[in-house]
Design an enzyme around this catalytic site. Structure first.
Site, PDB file in Angstrom:
ATOM      1  N   ARG A 106       1.547  14.627  12.915  1.00 45.89           N
ATOM      2  CA  ARG A 106       1.762  14.493  11.462  1.00 45.89           C
ATOM      3  C   ARG A 106       1.884  15.835  10.718  1.00 45.89           C
ATOM      4  O   ARG A 106       1.109  16.148   9.811  1.00 45.89           O
ATOM      5  CB  ARG A 106       0.668  13.627  10.821  1.00 45.89           C
ATOM      6  CG  ARG A 106       0.245  12.437  11.611  1.00 45.89           C
ATOM      7  CD  ARG A 106       0.775  11.115  11.268  1.00 45.89           C
ATOM      8  NE  ARG A 106       1.248  10.729  10.007  1.00 45.89           N
ATOM      9  CZ  ARG A 106       0.716   9.769   9.264  1.00 45.89           C
ATOM     10  NH1 ARG A 106      -0.388   9.180   9.635  1.00 45.89           N
ATOM     11  NH2 ARG A 106       1.307   9.404   8.150  1.00 45.89           N
ATOM     12  N   ASP A 165       5.062   0.908  12.013  1.00 45.80           N
ATOM     13  CA  ASP A 165       3.831   0.281  11.507  1.00 45.80           C
ATOM     14  C   ASP A 165       3.661  -1.165  11.967  1.00 45.80           C
ATOM     15  O   ASP A 165       2.659  -1.796  11.630  1.00 45.80           O
ATOM     16  CB  ASP A 165       3.810   0.328   9.966  1.00 45.80           C
ATOM     17  CG  ASP A 165       3.650   1.736   9.439  1.00 45.80           C
ATOM     18  OD1 ASP A 165       3.267   2.618  10.219  1.00 45.80           O
ATOM     19  OD2 ASP A 165       3.911   1.949   8.244  1.00 45.80           O
ATOM     20  N   LYS A 180       0.846  -1.210   0.000  1.00 44.82           N
ATOM     21  CA  LYS A 180       0.000   0.000   0.000  1.00 44.82           C
ATOM     22  C   LYS A 180       0.877   1.255   0.000  1.00 44.82           C
ATOM     23  O   LYS A 180       0.662   2.180  -0.777  1.00 44.82           O
ATOM     24  CB  LYS A 180      -0.892   0.010   1.251  1.00 44.82           C
ATOM     25  CG  LYS A 180      -1.506   1.373   1.539  1.00 44.82           C
ATOM     26  CD  LYS A 180      -2.253   1.425   2.849  1.00 44.82           C
ATOM     27  CE  LYS A 180      -1.411   1.686   4.075  1.00 44.82           C
ATOM     28  NZ  LYS A 180      -1.198   3.098   4.448  1.00 44.82           N
ATOM     29  N   ASN A 181       1.885   1.280   0.878  1.00 43.33           N
ATOM     30  CA  ASN A 181       2.662   2.513   1.036  1.00 43.33           C
ATOM     31  C   ASN A 181       3.617   2.761  -0.131  1.00 43.33           C
ATOM     32  O   ASN A 181       4.073   3.889  -0.315  1.00 43.33           O
ATOM     33  CB  ASN A 181       3.417   2.503   2.370  1.00 43.33           C
ATOM     34  CG  ASN A 181       2.466   2.751   3.531  1.00 43.33           C
ATOM     35  OD1 ASN A 181       1.305   3.104   3.313  1.00 43.33           O
ATOM     36  ND2 ASN A 181       2.943   2.547   4.752  1.00 43.33           N
ATOM     37  N   CYS A 241      -4.324  13.676  13.289  1.00 46.29           N
ATOM     38  CA  CYS A 241      -4.434  12.255  12.984  1.00 46.29           C
ATOM     39  C   CYS A 241      -4.291  11.497  14.295  1.00 46.29           C
ATOM     40  O   CYS A 241      -3.547  11.915  15.178  1.00 46.29           O
ATOM     41  CB  CYS A 241      -3.324  11.903  12.011  1.00 46.29           C
ATOM     42  SG  CYS A 241      -3.003  10.169  11.825  1.00 46.29           S
ATOM     43  N   ARG A 267      -8.451   0.168   4.983  1.00 50.95           N
ATOM     44  CA  ARG A 267      -7.577   1.137   4.329  1.00 50.95           C
ATOM     45  C   ARG A 267      -6.300   0.488   3.825  1.00 50.95           C
ATOM     46  O   ARG A 267      -5.690   0.979   2.880  1.00 50.95           O
ATOM     47  CB  ARG A 267      -7.179   2.242   5.325  1.00 50.95           C
ATOM     48  CG  ARG A 267      -8.360   3.033   5.803  1.00 50.95           C
ATOM     49  CD  ARG A 267      -7.916   4.156   6.651  1.00 50.95           C
ATOM     50  NE  ARG A 267      -7.002   4.976   5.865  1.00 50.95           N
ATOM     51  CZ  ARG A 267      -6.492   6.118   6.256  1.00 50.95           C
ATOM     52  NH1 ARG A 267      -6.804   6.593   7.441  1.00 50.95           N
ATOM     53  NH2 ARG A 267      -5.673   6.798   5.492  1.00 50.95           N
TER      54      ARG A 267
HETATM   55  N1  EPU Z   1       7.478  14.635  10.229  1.00 51.74           N
HETATM   56  C1  EPU Z   1       7.684  15.964  10.503  1.00 51.74           C
HETATM   57  N2  EPU Z   1       7.468  16.886   9.513  1.00 51.74           N
HETATM   58  C2  EPU Z   1       7.055  16.518   8.263  1.00 51.74           C
HETATM   59  C3  EPU Z   1       6.840  15.150   7.981  1.00 51.74           C
HETATM   60  C4  EPU Z   1       7.062  14.233   8.999  1.00 51.74           C
HETATM   61  O1  EPU Z   1       8.066  16.324  11.612  1.00 51.74           O
HETATM   62  O2  EPU Z   1       6.889  17.399   7.409  1.00 51.74           O
HETATM   63  C5  EPU Z   1       7.706  13.627  11.292  1.00 51.74           C
HETATM   64  C6  EPU Z   1       6.464  12.810  11.619  1.00 51.74           C
HETATM   65  O3  EPU Z   1       5.626  13.480  12.530  1.00 51.74           O
HETATM   66  C7  EPU Z   1       7.080  11.544  12.180  1.00 51.74           C
HETATM   67  C8  EPU Z   1       8.337  11.384  11.357  1.00 51.74           C
HETATM   68  O4  EPU Z   1       8.615  12.675  10.800  1.00 51.74           O
HETATM   69  O5  EPU Z   1       7.428  11.727  13.524  1.00 51.74           O
HETATM   70  C9  EPU Z   1       8.246  10.364  10.256  1.00 51.74           C
HETATM   71  O6  EPU Z   1       7.048  10.528   9.517  1.00 51.74           O
HETATM   72  P1  EPU Z   1       7.002  10.288   7.961  1.00 51.74           P
HETATM   73  O7  EPU Z   1       6.935  11.596   7.260  1.00 51.74           O
HETATM   74  O8  EPU Z   1       8.102   9.364   7.562  1.00 51.74           O
HETATM   75  O9  EPU Z   1       5.594   9.568   7.776  1.00 51.74           O
HETATM   76  P2  EPU Z   1       4.779   9.557   6.450  1.00 51.74           P
HETATM   77  O10 EPU Z   1       5.706   9.600   5.305  1.00 51.74           O
HETATM   78  O11 EPU Z   1       3.688  10.561   6.510  1.00 51.74           O
HETATM   79  C10 EPU Z   1       4.777   6.972   6.074  1.00 51.74           C
HETATM   80  C11 EPU Z   1       3.760   5.860   6.034  1.00 51.74           C
HETATM   81  C12 EPU Z   1       3.224   5.601   7.433  1.00 51.74           C
HETATM   82  C13 EPU Z   1       4.406   5.249   8.344  1.00 51.74           C
HETATM   83  C14 EPU Z   1       5.450   6.376   8.314  1.00 51.74           C
HETATM   84  C15 EPU Z   1       6.698   6.054   9.107  1.00 51.74           C
HETATM   85  C16 EPU Z   1       2.777   6.061   3.844  1.00 51.74           C
HETATM   86  C17 EPU Z   1       1.585   6.336   3.016  1.00 51.74           C
HETATM   87  N3  EPU Z   1       2.660   6.235   5.155  1.00 51.74           N
HETATM   88  O12 EPU Z   1       4.072   8.118   6.532  1.00 51.74           O
HETATM   89  O13 EPU Z   1       2.361   4.473   7.320  1.00 51.74           O
HETATM   90  O14 EPU Z   1       3.953   5.055   9.664  1.00 51.74           O
HETATM   91  O15 EPU Z   1       5.841   6.621   6.941  1.00 51.74           O
HETATM   92  O16 EPU Z   1       7.302   4.921   8.617  1.00 51.74           O
HETATM   93  O17 EPU Z   1       3.802   5.638   3.330  1.00 51.74           O
HETATM   94  C18 EPU Z   1       0.611   3.032   7.913  1.00 51.74           C
HETATM   95  O18 EPU Z   1       0.803   2.415   6.843  1.00 51.74           O
HETATM   96  O19 EPU Z   1      -0.121   2.584   8.830  1.00 51.74           O
HETATM   97  C19 EPU Z   1       1.256   4.328   8.116  1.00 51.74           C
HETATM   98  C20 EPU Z   1       0.834   5.211   9.007  1.00 51.74           C
END
Ligand code: EPU
Length: 432
Positions: free
Chosen positions: A121, A311, A22-23, A116, A403
């Site tokens: 996030r 995750d 999915k991701n 969220c 989801r």
């Molecule tokens: N963060 C910031 N600022 C930003 C973006 C992120 O501070 O602008 C922080 C977040 O709050 C968090 C950390 O950086 O503490 C890492 O978050 P990341 O940005 O890597 O998360 P994401 O890219 O939004 C993806 C996955 C998530 C998974 C996270 C961490 C997808 C669609 N989502 O989210 O998947 O938990 O990486 O590995 O790829 C799930 O599948 O259940 C899920 C939540």
């Protein structure tokens, strides 16, 4: 809205096929906007998040066809550069439209994602990255209005935030940079296999990306991208979730096909450390998992890849709830991601959560109860607990699990579980 009724205590055995990730699919689908030629993507899981993404793409003006796991997308010139709150509010991952929209149209209007359940996030790193490439960002009426009238220009961007690198932030910058002028260097890039899969997809479209999978990614901007075909990598989190099912005390041993051993290392290693049997075939595409004779408690500290994935911590918490001894789970990435613990406690688990850490004292058995899913992985943890519990568990708000897990009920039934999906007329306990 549906609920899942699980009759616990059934023996689990047999084989299931793991779906495409999915991701990895979500940013790859968004990246289809980068060309006016058709792209064909296979093994896109049929889950509500990929369906939301395809709906958004088609509302923007792309033509989308889907048949049995393969999606064909064509994004002609003239697609919209603006998505509505109604379109994107259902899925935070819609933020990954930002990079491709900016690369293709040099402007976009996207609603700012709201809060969220798994944490704050923020999107500051996404915005910092696009600004570094020369875009101007304004917030107006809850939307991010981003414009780069003179086009995007490559530069060096450090993507490290307080909690480490960002996965979708790295994706967005990579997608924005592929059509930017000159060279972009991403420092502190996320190394997740899903980032590598996106880079491979973009390179098939004619992008020039080097170093994906390492901390430094270099992108040489090109004039134009073209259509291509791509198969999405296996879902390592779905695989991990089924591996946990295979180590529950009701499992006789299960086999998972279509996995990638290399992506599963931290997940497999922890199960082995906890005394369980994890055996891959020679090429690492199939794994047999069985509970160990003397399961041991364990410790998790979530970390960016190749560390232990956030995750997977909820699913392991369900396993630890039934493992003798004291286990500790600390989530450094999403310290608030412990909503499943209060529901597991309703099933008899002994868990204390404090300051981003769960301390789990294993109990002899869990008992079925009505419980409430709060997010995708929390729901998976409740399903796992329900499989091992005595009696019936009703899991409400099943849309969370839909989801991200493709045909979960069918796959569990294949393994011998007794699960039934029924309409949830009351909405479950403590509906807010
Ligand atoms: N963060 C910031 N600022 C930003 C973006 C992120 O501070 O602008 C922080 C977040 O709050 C968090 C950390 O950086 O503490 C890492 O978050 P990341 O940005 O890597 O998360 P994401 O890219 O939004 C993806 C996955 C998530 C998974 C996270 C961490 C997808 C669609 N989502 O989210 O998947 O938990 O990486 O590995 O790829 C799930 O599948 O259940 C899920 C939540």
């Amino acid at each position: 809205m549906d609920k899942l009724i699980v009759e616990g205590g059934q023996n689990l055995s047999g084989t299931v096929n793991i779906s495409g990730s999915k991701n990895a699919s979500l940013p790859i689908l968004a990246a289809a906007l980068l060309t006016d030629e058709p792209v064909r993507i296979s093994r896109v899981p049929d889950v509500s998040d990929t369906n939301y993404m395809l709906q958004i793409l088609s509302q923007l003006g792309a033509s989308v066809e889907r048949s049995s796991g393969t999606v064909r997308i064509e994004s002609p010139d003239g697609i919209s550069s603006s998505a509505s709150y109604e379109q994107v509010r259902k899925m935070r991952a819609s933020i990954c439209l930002l990079g491709p929209m900016m690369a293709r149209m040099k402007r976009c209007t996207l609603p700012l994602p709201g809060g969220c359940v798994i944490g704050d996030r923020p999107v500051d790193l996404h915005l910092r990255a696009i600004q570094a490439l020369g875009a101007r960002v304004r917030v107006k009426g809850g939307n991010m209005v981003i414009e780069a009238p003179n086009g995007l220009v490559g530069t060096t961007v450090d993507m490290r935030g307080d909690s480490g690198p960002t996965v979708l932030g790295t994706d967005n910058l990579m997608m924005a940079a592929v059509l930017a002028k000159g060279k972009t260097v991403i420092e502190s890039a996320a190394r997740e296999p899903e980032v590598v899969d996106l880079a491979n997809f973009l390179n098939k479209m004619g992008a020039r990306i080097e170093g994906a999978g390492s901390r430094t990614i270099t992108i040489h901007g090109v004039e134009k991208l073209h259509g291509c075909e791509h198969t999405v990598i296996p879902d390592r989190i779905e695989a991990g979730t089924f591996m946990v099912a295979g180590t529950l005390n009701v499992s006789q041993g299960i086999t998972l096909n279509r996995v990638c051993r290399e992506h599963m290392k931290s997940i497999s290693d922890l199960l082995v450390e906890c005394g369980h049997v994890v055996e891959y075939n020679e090429d690492g595409t199939s794994v047999f998992v069985k509970p160990g004779e003397r399961p041991r408690s364990g410790k998790i500290l979530t970390n960016p890849y190749p560390g232990y994935p956030t995750d997977m911590q909820a699913q392991m918490t369900a396993l630890f709830a039934l493992t003798p001894g004291i286990s500790v789970v600390k989530d450094t990435i999403f310290p608030q991601r412990f909503m499943h613990c209060s529901e597991l406690k309703r099933m008899g688990a002994n868990i204390k959560v404090d300051n981003g850490t769960a301390i789990i004292t294993g109990v002899e058995g869990l008992s079925g109860a009505p419980v409430m899913a709060s997010d995708l992985r929390a729901s998976a943890a409740l399903v796992l607990a329900a499989l091992a519990a005595e009696g019936t568990t009703e899991i409400h708000r099943l849309y969370h699990i839909d989801r991200g897990y493709e045909m979960l009920d069918d796959k569990l039934e294949l393994l011998g579980a007794k699960v039934k999906r029924v309409p949830d007329l009351e909405g479950g306990p403590q509906e807010d």
